[in-house]
Design an enzyme around this catalytic site. Structure first.
Site, PDB file in Angstrom:
ATOM      1  N   GLY A 159     -14.979   3.996  13.866  1.00 22.63           N
ATOM      2  CA  GLY A 159     -16.119   3.076  13.916  1.00 22.63           C
ATOM      3  C   GLY A 159     -15.870   1.874  14.824  1.00 22.63           C
ATOM      4  N   ARG A 176      -9.697  11.011  18.837  1.00 25.18           N
ATOM      5  CA  ARG A 176      -9.469  10.815  20.285  1.00 25.18           C
ATOM      6  C   ARG A 176      -9.180  12.140  20.960  1.00 25.18           C
ATOM      7  NH1 ARG A 176      -5.419   6.015  19.070  1.00 25.18           N
ATOM      8  NH2 ARG A 176      -5.145   7.479  17.373  1.00 25.18           N
ATOM      9  N   ASN A 181     -13.560   1.774  17.345  1.00 31.14           N
ATOM     10  CA  ASN A 181     -13.075   2.081  18.700  1.00 31.14           C
ATOM     11  C   ASN A 181     -13.916   3.049  19.505  1.00 31.14           C
ATOM     12  OD1 ASN A 181     -10.467   0.634  18.762  1.00 31.14           O
ATOM     13  ND2 ASN A 181     -10.095   1.903  16.956  1.00 31.14           N
ATOM     14  N   GLY A 197     -10.942   3.009  12.181  1.00 34.61           N
ATOM     15  CA  GLY A 197     -10.418   3.550  13.442  1.00 34.61           C
ATOM     16  C   GLY A 197     -11.478   4.089  14.397  1.00 34.61           C
ATOM     17  N   LYS A 256       3.330   0.772   3.068  1.00 30.47           N
ATOM     18  CA  LYS A 256       2.994  -0.264   4.051  1.00 30.47           C
ATOM     19  C   LYS A 256       2.992  -1.608   3.352  1.00 30.47           C
ATOM     20  CE  LYS A 256       0.028   2.720   6.791  1.00 30.47           C
ATOM     21  NZ  LYS A 256      -1.205   3.376   6.431  1.00 30.47           N
ATOM     22  N   ASP A 260      -7.401  14.286  15.004  1.00 34.90           N
ATOM     23  CA  ASP A 260      -7.505  12.958  15.609  1.00 34.90           C
ATOM     24  C   ASP A 260      -8.731  12.912  16.527  1.00 34.90           C
ATOM     25  OD1 ASP A 260      -7.063  10.825  17.626  1.00 34.90           O
ATOM     26  OD2 ASP A 260      -5.220  10.534  16.464  1.00 34.90           O
ATOM     27  N   LEU A 284     -15.606   4.595   9.333  1.00 34.49           N
ATOM     28  CA  LEU A 284     -15.325   5.886   9.973  1.00 34.49           C
ATOM     29  C   LEU A 284     -13.895   5.872  10.490  1.00 34.49           C
ATOM     30  CD1 LEU A 284     -18.652   6.178  12.051  1.00 34.49           C
ATOM     31  CD2 LEU A 284     -18.237   6.955   9.714  1.00 34.49           C
ATOM     32  N   GLY A 285     -13.018   6.588   9.787  1.00 35.54           N
ATOM     33  CA  GLY A 285     -11.611   6.657  10.199  1.00 35.54           C
ATOM     34  C   GLY A 285     -11.116   8.073   9.973  1.00 35.54           C
ATOM     35  N   ASN A 323       0.867  -1.175   0.000  1.00 37.51           N
ATOM     36  CA  ASN A 323       0.000   0.000   0.000  1.00 37.51           C
ATOM     37  C   ASN A 323       0.908   1.231   0.000  1.00 37.51           C
ATOM     38  OD1 ASN A 323      -1.814   2.037   0.526  1.00 37.51           O
ATOM     39  ND2 ASN A 323      -2.654   1.133   2.387  1.00 37.51           N
ATOM     40  N   ARG A 337     -10.868  16.859   6.228  1.00 40.36           N
ATOM     41  CA  ARG A 337     -11.665  17.162   5.017  1.00 40.36           C
ATOM     42  C   ARG A 337     -13.068  17.602   5.413  1.00 40.36           C
ATOM     43  NH1 ARG A 337     -10.621  11.347   2.592  1.00 40.36           N
ATOM     44  NH2 ARG A 337      -8.402  11.303   3.012  1.00 40.36           N
TER      45      ARG A 337
END
Ligand code: ADP
Length: 398
Positions: free
Chosen positions: A331, A283, A333, A329, A14, A281, A207-208, A7, A239
């Site tokens: 969705g 969080r 957590n 990420g 990655k 982020d 959702l990330g 990727n 965005r």
């Protein structure tokens, strides 16, 4: 059979090496700061991670290093690159290519030809493919496109109400993204419900950092929230998602912005970051909201509000929904966000069991459906790389 999944981003690459005989990841890692330094993290299950700063001038260097590490006597997991049967590439935009495709000169030429509509993600993906072709000549390679799963949409879902010639001239239409993730979780939800996807109405919420929601009816995508680019639909990390399009020329005029500067505002300075002023982020935005920061709370509320609107419109479009899935990420957590999105949707037949939702262990798939809910609600961890490996295995064997 061993499949390497690659990727490639603009400054990162990655990778995951799968042993498909027992569906296991035997090594994975990430090359970062390509072209601006170089850093690699190489991981093997049950072994200590290897991290090193190594100069990576370009994607060729990154792939060469990955192959060197995978075959290294001490840090490696295979004796030689001959053990890799095929390489799968994640490619964000496939244009008119409707399914995963074997890499050939023709495929690459086509990918070059659509760089204009995919300027951010196209060039690095091509560089990743070219680098692998150089390092592993003759090895079968497959492109797996984020757009492909959405290619079943009808014109009514993908045509924008702009002058029609722009669609013809500029390929300006809704493509949708994250298709590999939506496809993976849709397959898993069908297994968990014990019902073929071809007989279900499913809404998948990825959702990330980037977010999209997709409506899948009888196994086919009927609508998805991302569009011509991955900047439509939900507000995301940086965005803006859906806005009144006339804001764009207005701001360009008022602030004397070039198209590139305007694009930067819409893609890099908006969303959670732009509204909260705290972070992209989720969080960190949540933490600020909990500490009383009103703009941080508003940023999260905008995401919840838009998610509800999109889900509601998809229930209307499909005349019902059998299952809703949360993934990626946020969705996977953020239990509070899942609860808030599903709150007060009983009129649509959607009721989440908030206790089960609060107790679902991170990283696991859970059935969150409340007693009496017409639609079932799930959280399912996504696995795009595994999906890419499966496609690569199938297509390279043909
Ligand atoms: P990408 O689109 O880059 O693949 P991910 O799917 O990894 O992104 O999602 C990244 C997002 O997930 C970040 O906004 C991050 O804050 C969020 N996230 C990760 N863990 C949690 C958590 N425990 N609670 C809320 N959000 C989380």
């Amino acid at each position: 059979m061993k499949i390497l999944v690659v990727n490639a981003g603009s400054s990162s690459l990655k990778y995951q090496l799968f042993d498909m005989d027992d569906n296991r990841v035997i090594a994975k890692g990430n090359c970062e700061k390509i072209g601006i330094g170089g850093l690699i993290t190489h991981k093997r299950p049950g072994k200590e991670d290897y991290k090193a700063e190594v100069e990576l001038k370009d994607h060729d260097d990154a792939i060469a290093l990955v192959l060197k590490l995978l075959t290294d006597a001490e840090l490696g997991v295979i004796a030689s690159i001959d053990e890799i049967d095929a390489i799968g590439h994640r490619v964000a935009h496939g244009g008119k290519l409707k399914e995963s495709t074997l890499v050939s000169d023709e495929t690459l030429n086509y990918l070059y030809s659509i760089v204009g509509i995919n300027p951010l993600h196209g060039p690095p993906a091509i560089k990743g493919i070219e680098a692998c072709r150089k390092s592993c000549p003759g090895k079968p390679m497959v492109c797996v496109f984020d757009t492909a799963f959405h290619s079943t949409m009808e014109p009514v879902s993908y045509i924008y109400p702009l002058p029609y010639e722009y669609y013809e001239k500029f390929q300006l239409r809704r493509y949708g993204f994250h298709g590999t993730s939506h496809r993976y979780v849709a397959g898993r939800v069908s297994e968990m419900c014990g019902k073929p996807l071809s007989e279900m109405k499913v809404i998948t919420c990825h959702l990330g950092n980037g977010s999209s929601i997709t409506a899948i009816k009888n196994g086919k995508v009927v609508d998805t929230s991302m569009g011509f680019t991955p900047n439509e639909g939900l507000p995301m990390g940086t965005r803006c998602g859906n806005i009144d399009p006339t804001i764009v020329p207005y701001l360009m005029k008022e602030l004397n912005l070039t198209p590139a500067e305007m694009d930067n505002v819409l893609n890099k300075k908006s969303g959670l970051l732009g509204v909260s002023g705290v972070s992209s982020d989720c969080r960190e935005v949540n933490a600020a909201a909990d500490a009383g920061n009103e703009r941080a709370k508003l940023a999260i509320d905008l995401l919840i509000h838009e998610a509800k609107k999109i889900i509601g419109s998809y229930v209307a479009e499909m005349n019902g929904v059998d299952a809703i899935v949360f993934t990626a990420g946020i969705g996977e957590n953020d239990r509070g966000l899942r609860e808030a999105i599903c709150a007060d949707m009983d009129a649509l037949g959607i009721v989440m069991d908030n206790k089960v939702n609060a107790e679902c262990p991170r990283g696991e798939a859970c059935d969150l459906t409340a007693e009496g809910s017409r639609a079932r609600v799930f959280v399912i961890p996504t696995d795009e790389e595994y999906m890419i490996a499966l496609d690569t295995l199938k297509i390279s064997a043909q």
